[in-house]
Write a protein that holds these residues in place. Sequence first.
Motif, PDB file in Angstrom:
ATOM      1  N   TYR A  73      55.958  24.630  36.444  1.00  0.00           N
ATOM      2  CA  TYR A  73      56.054  23.931  35.044  1.00  0.00           C
ATOM      3  C   TYR A  73      55.467  25.031  34.678  1.00  0.00           C
ATOM      4  O   TYR A  73      54.285  25.759  34.504  1.00  0.00           O
ATOM      5  N   VAL A  74      56.070  25.147  32.865  1.00  0.00           N
ATOM      6  CA  VAL A  74      55.391  25.635  32.184  1.00  0.00           C
ATOM      7  C   VAL A  74      54.123  24.964  31.446  1.00  0.00           C
ATOM      8  O   VAL A  74      53.930  24.401  30.610  1.00  0.00           O
ATOM      9  N   ILE A  75      52.813  25.379  32.401  1.00  0.00           N
ATOM     10  CA  ILE A  75      51.130  24.965  31.409  1.00  0.00           C
ATOM     11  C   ILE A  75      51.397  26.412  30.468  1.00  0.00           C
ATOM     12  O   ILE A  75      50.748  27.910  30.354  1.00  0.00           O
ATOM     13  N   ASN A  76      50.694  25.607  29.461  1.00  0.00           N
ATOM     14  CA  ASN A  76      50.434  26.458  28.069  1.00  0.00           C
ATOM     15  C   ASN A  76      49.384  26.743  27.884  1.00  0.00           C
ATOM     16  O   ASN A  76      47.789  26.418  28.213  1.00  0.00           O
ATOM     17  N   LEU A  80      47.200  18.319  38.638  1.00  0.00           N
ATOM     18  CA  LEU A  80      46.929  16.785  37.711  1.00  0.00           C
ATOM     19  C   LEU A  80      48.549  17.613  37.318  1.00  0.00           C
ATOM     20  O   LEU A  80      49.160  15.380  37.186  1.00  0.00           O
ATOM     21  N   VAL A  81      49.179  17.401  37.057  1.00  0.00           N
ATOM     22  CA  VAL A  81      50.374  17.568  37.112  1.00  0.00           C
ATOM     23  C   VAL A  81      51.456  17.365  38.147  1.00  0.00           C
ATOM     24  O   VAL A  81      51.939  15.668  37.598  1.00  0.00           O
ATOM     25  N   LYS A  82      51.545  17.221  38.891  1.00  0.00           N
ATOM     26  CA  LYS A  82      51.877  16.754  39.672  1.00  0.00           C
ATOM     27  C   LYS A  82      51.582  15.130  39.983  1.00  0.00           C
ATOM     28  O   LYS A  82      52.289  14.091  40.824  1.00  0.00           O
ATOM     29  N   GLU A  83      50.219  15.343  40.031  1.00  0.00           N
ATOM     30  CA  GLU A  83      49.449  14.108  40.413  1.00  0.00           C
ATOM     31  C   GLU A  83      49.725  12.763  39.323  1.00  0.00           C
ATOM     32  O   GLU A  83      50.050  11.610  39.529  1.00  0.00           O
ATOM     33  N   ILE A  84      50.015  13.390  38.356  1.00  0.00           N
ATOM     34  CA  ILE A  84      50.528  12.414  36.826  1.00  0.00           C
ATOM     35  C   ILE A  84      51.934  12.073  36.876  1.00  0.00           C
ATOM     36  O   ILE A  84      52.548  10.753  36.730  1.00  0.00           O
ATOM     37  N   ALA A 107      31.762  40.219  36.779  1.00  0.00           N
ATOM     38  CA  ALA A 107      31.671  39.532  35.776  1.00  0.00           C
ATOM     39  C   ALA A 107      32.469  38.798  34.881  1.00  0.00           C
ATOM     40  O   ALA A 107      32.905  38.144  34.362  1.00  0.00           O
ATOM     41  N   GLU A 108      34.143  40.580  34.646  1.00  0.00           N
ATOM     42  CA  GLU A 108      34.911  40.304  34.764  1.00  0.00           C
ATOM     43  C   GLU A 108      35.833  39.571  35.320  1.00  0.00           C
ATOM     44  O   GLU A 108      36.399  38.312  34.812  1.00  0.00           O
ATOM     45  N   GLN A 109      36.067  39.800  36.593  1.00  0.00           N
ATOM     46  CA  GLN A 109      36.467  39.279  37.545  1.00  0.00           C
ATOM     47  C   GLN A 109      36.285  37.488  37.361  1.00  0.00           C
ATOM     48  O   GLN A 109      36.952  37.129  38.181  1.00  0.00           O
ATOM     49  N   GLN A 110      35.379  37.443  37.672  1.00  0.00           N
ATOM     50  CA  GLN A 110      34.641  36.057  38.341  1.00  0.00           C
ATOM     51  C   GLN A 110      35.212  35.290  36.692  1.00  0.00           C
ATOM     52  O   GLN A 110      35.610  33.716  36.810  1.00  0.00           O
ATOM     53  N   LEU A 111      35.626  35.574  35.963  1.00  0.00           N
ATOM     54  CA  LEU A 111      35.886  34.797  34.553  1.00  0.00           C
ATOM     55  C   LEU A 111      37.449  34.626  34.582  1.00  0.00           C
ATOM     56  O   LEU A 111      37.586  33.427  34.027  1.00  0.00           O
ATOM     57  N   VAL A 112      37.808  35.709  35.192  1.00  0.00           N
ATOM     58  CA  VAL A 112      39.403  35.360  35.225  1.00  0.00           C
ATOM     59  C   VAL A 112      39.706  34.851  36.440  1.00  0.00           C
ATOM     60  O   VAL A 112      40.298  34.142  36.316  1.00  0.00           O
ATOM     61  N   LEU A 113      38.855  34.902  37.642  1.00  0.00           N
ATOM     62  CA  LEU A 113      39.031  34.110  38.525  1.00  0.00           C
ATOM     63  C   LEU A 113      38.923  32.179  38.013  1.00  0.00           C
ATOM     64  O   LEU A 113      39.607  31.066  38.441  1.00  0.00           O
ATOM     65  N   LYS A 114      37.519  32.248  37.020  1.00  0.00           N
ATOM     66  CA  LYS A 114      37.213  30.448  36.646  1.00  0.00           C
ATOM     67  C   LYS A 114      38.843  29.593  36.142  1.00  0.00           C
ATOM     68  O   LYS A 114      39.209  28.811  36.134  1.00  0.00           O
ATOM     69  N   GLU A 115      39.667  31.410  35.507  1.00  0.00           N
ATOM     70  CA  GLU A 115      40.327  30.620  34.377  1.00  0.00           C
ATOM     71  C   GLU A 115      41.461  30.377  35.100  1.00  0.00           C
ATOM     72  O   GLU A 115      42.457  29.462  35.194  1.00  0.00           O
ATOM     73  N   PHE A 116      42.275  30.672  36.438  1.00  0.00           N
ATOM     74  CA  PHE A 116      42.570  31.118  37.216  1.00  0.00           C
ATOM     75  C   PHE A 116      42.764  29.377  38.031  1.00  0.00           C
ATOM     76  O   PHE A 116      43.722  28.366  38.492  1.00  0.00           O
ATOM     77  N   GLU A 117      41.893  28.723  38.034  1.00  0.00           N
ATOM     78  CA  GLU A 117      41.407  27.290  38.799  1.00  0.00           C
ATOM     79  C   GLU A 117      41.758  26.731  38.031  1.00  0.00           C
ATOM     80  O   GLU A 117      42.244  25.446  38.764  1.00  0.00           O
ATOM     81  N   VAL A 118      41.573  26.536  36.572  1.00  0.00           N
ATOM     82  CA  VAL A 118      41.903  26.074  35.650  1.00  0.00           C
ATOM     83  C   VAL A 118      43.059  25.817  35.797  1.00  0.00           C
ATOM     84  O   VAL A 118      43.737  24.565  35.683  1.00  0.00           O
TER      85      VAL A 118
END
Length: 459
Positions: free
Chosen positions: A456-459, A165-169, A147-158
Amino acid sequence: MLTLLIIKNRFYFVLLFTLLSFSVANAQDVLKAYVDTAFKNNIVLQQKNVSLEKAQYALKSAKGLFLPNVAFQGAYQTADGGRNIPLPLGDLMNPVYNTLNQITGSSNFPMLENQTINFLPKNFHDAKLRTTVPIINTDIIYNKRIAEQQLVLKEFEVQIYKRDLVKEIKTAYYNYLSALAAVDVYKSGLQLAREGLRVNEKLLENGKGLPAYVLRSQSEVESVNATLLDAEQKVNNARLYFNFLLNRDANEAIIVEAANDKSELAKVEGLLAGLNIANQREELKALGQVEGISKNVQKMNGQFAVPKLGAFLDVGTQSEGFHFNSNTRYYMVGLQLDIPIFSGNRNSNKQKESSLDLRNAQLNSNLVAQQLGLSAKVSQNNLRSAYQTYQSSQKQFEAAATYLRLIDRGYLAGANSFVETIDARNQYTSSKILVNINLYKVLTAMANMERETASYVIN
């Protein structure tokens, strides 16, 4: 006077430099503000954040498995008939009690009746609070890690989607600016065509022109006007897509800050000089988490032979007739041990299956790493090609502008034909449009390379 002139020149230079710097910074701030707006409003990104939040709750649930579980359990049963157990208490004890009464001369020992006990409970209830707690259970340990690893995986997906999205914009914004620039060029071309029509009409009035030239000028005006309408429609489509990415009203105006050629293009030389590929891109980190999940699943399946031990505590009451007193209340404490012996080789098969999943995840990581490196090199080559094309179109535009000036002078002097003026004007318009298109192609290629190198720096 000379000193005063020098001071004025320095003042104007500083003022001009400040204004240019503000313009460049303002253009960058506008685009960054749009990116921040998209991070807040984009629907797909909101869906990614919902999945991330679900993963957070899944981790909390996995941690909760280590805590005791308390539940209320109640049962009510009633029955009639079935098997009975005869208890001949009267036949066994009455002769003895009768003899004792005779010996003592009293009636202290009453006579008993024979009894019949039914096997099934009648009007019976059992209500209790059951508390269970795991003592030895490897499954919940690995479930928490997964579950901890899946949480980190979702963070990377975001993070991955944010970069996309930055590229598309940026690409949509540059397409919008390019479309606006094309409209401006066509408007300028329309003015030139109308001016040509006016000149030919005047020449015809003065007996120095031909009706064919007037008709040709009118045709050119209509042709440029039709092209202008098409360009304006492209502006509308570009605005619709840009606002779609930001999840706002489709007709909302877009703040236009034209790119500063020198400031933006100065970055190209540095990008072409070397290729800095991020070794820890979110895609590779995400695949690393997938490998880690597969490893933990493999380890968890390999622990199938480890016994599971748990404890429980029951506190409740049970009776017939819904009584509640000291005789009905009870508590029970116990241990539960589960030792697997044979399950049809299902556990060993699951372990082999998880080993293959791990191997597949490792191969996928290697493949994606090569693909990312290839994409970064291709994006650099595309940027180089776009930059060279832009430089070539600039030279072409300079030549077309000079050619147009010479032909216009020659036509007014009678040395060149009207067809030559139309050809020169078309070359000038086309080359000017080409410069703007190629400029924004360079900026789009830079945005694509920025995505492929994850710079690109993403905060």
